[in-house]
Design a protein around this motif. Sequence first.
Motif, short mmCIF file in Angstrom:
data_model
loop_
_atom_site.label_atom_id
_atom_site.label_comp_id
_atom_site.label_asym_id
_atom_site.label_seq_id
_atom_site.Cartn_x
_atom_site.Cartn_y
_atom_site.Cartn_z
N ASN A 169 0.81 -1.22 0.00
CA ASN A 169 0.00 0.00 0.00
C ASN A 169 0.85 1.27 0.00
N VAL A 170 2.18 1.09 -0.05
CA VAL A 170 3.10 2.21 0.02
C VAL A 170 3.82 2.38 -1.31
N CYS A 171 3.86 3.62 -1.78
CA CYS A 171 4.66 3.97 -2.95
C CYS A 171 5.87 4.75 -2.45
N ALA A 172 7.06 4.17 -2.57
CA ALA A 172 8.27 4.82 -2.09
C ALA A 172 8.74 5.86 -3.11
N ILE A 173 9.01 7.05 -2.62
CA ILE A 173 9.48 8.14 -3.47
C ILE A 173 11.00 8.09 -3.53
N ASN A 174 11.54 8.08 -4.73
CA ASN A 174 12.99 8.05 -4.93
C ASN A 174 13.52 9.47 -4.99
#
Length: 374
Positions: A169-174
Motif C-alpha cells: 500500500n506504500v509507494c516509495a518516493i525516490n
Amino acid sequence: MKSFIINTILSYKWLGINLIFLLLLFSSCAGIKKIDAHLIKEPSTINLAKESDKSIEITYSGCGGFLINNGISAILIDPYFSNTGPIPFLYFKTLKSDTTQIDRFFDKQLSTTKDKDGIIKAILVAHSHYDHLADVPSVFTRVCHADSSTIYGSKTTKHILASVGLEKNVCAINPDSLKKKNSEIEPNWIYTKNKQIRFLPINSEHAPHFWGKKMVPAGIISKDLINYPRRIQGFPEGDNFNFLIDFLDEQGEISFRIFSHAGAACNADIGIPSNEILLEKEIDVLLLCVGNYNQVIDYPEIVIGRTRPRFIIGNHWEDFFRSFENNQRSPKLIPGTNVPKFIEKVNLRIAELGLQNSLEFKLPFPNQTIRFNY
C-alpha cells in the motif's frame, strides 16, 4: 536483548539533553496569550474571491498533519494523534496509537470512522520520525479504503510499514528522481488513482531540534523491518519531502494549489518549487512548519518570498508532548521555539512584499477547519 540495551543507552544519552531542553523552555518560551490574534479556535471561512462557487476545507490535525478535502477527494498529510510525553521520559515510553482520538477526529471531519466511499486518496509522509509516521498504520487500516488510497513516503517509510504488512500500500518516493538536472526534465507529478489530485514531491531537509542537535535519529532504514518500532528511536528521519499539491477540475486543470512545507523547517532555498512551476499557478495556501525555525537560516522569509501565497497556515506550533485531547481545548506552545518571534518574522516579510493588506497568517487549534471559498 541487544536492541533493548542499545535503546537504553541512547535513552540515557539524550536524557540530559532533554532536561536542558526543559530549562530552555521555561526560560525562553513566550505565552500563548501573546499570539491570540493569530489563532483559529473554531471553524472559520476565508473568501479568496469576491464571487466564488468552489470550496475546499483544510483541517489541522496537529503536529505536521492536515486533512485537505474538497468534498469529492481528500488527502492526508502526516496524521498523528497519539502525542507522547513528557519530554524527559520520551525515550523510555512505548509508543501506542490512540485509536480513540483517531476515531473521534475522523468521525467529526468525515462523519464516519471508516472511509467506505474512498474519499481519502492518499496519505503523504514528509519524513519518517514517529510524530509523522507512527499513527499511519492505524489511520490507514481503521479509516482508509485500501482500494482507493495509497501511502507515499520515503524508502525508510516503506521499510517501516512493511513490518505491519502495508508494503503493498506504500509507494516509495525516490529522491534521486526528483533532482532536476536541466530545464527540459519534466516534473515528477504523482496522480491519485481517480486523477483528481496530483502532487509533486520536492527534496527537503529537517532542521536540528536545538543547539544544532537532533533529538531523534537522522539515518535511514534500508531493508524491511520484522517488528514495528515501539520506541521513538525506531523511527529514523529518512528522506525529507515537501509537497506541491494540486486539486484538479473536471478538465484536469489546476483548481486549487497548496504547498506543504509542513514537515520541517529547513535552510533557505531548499525544498521550494522551481520558478517555472510557480508560474503555472499561484499558491493558494502555504502550510508552514513553525517548530525549530531558529535552527536554520532565512526561514521562513525565503519560503514566503519565493511562493507568495494567498494564505499561510502554520503548523507544528503547539506542544505535541501534551495529549491531543488537551491540545484541542487549550494548546500550549511548542517547547524550545519562540512562536511570537516567528510570527514577527512572518509579518515583517509579508510587509516587505507589500502584501500586508491581502495575506494572512493563522495558527489553527488541532482539529479545527478552515473553509476556503474560491
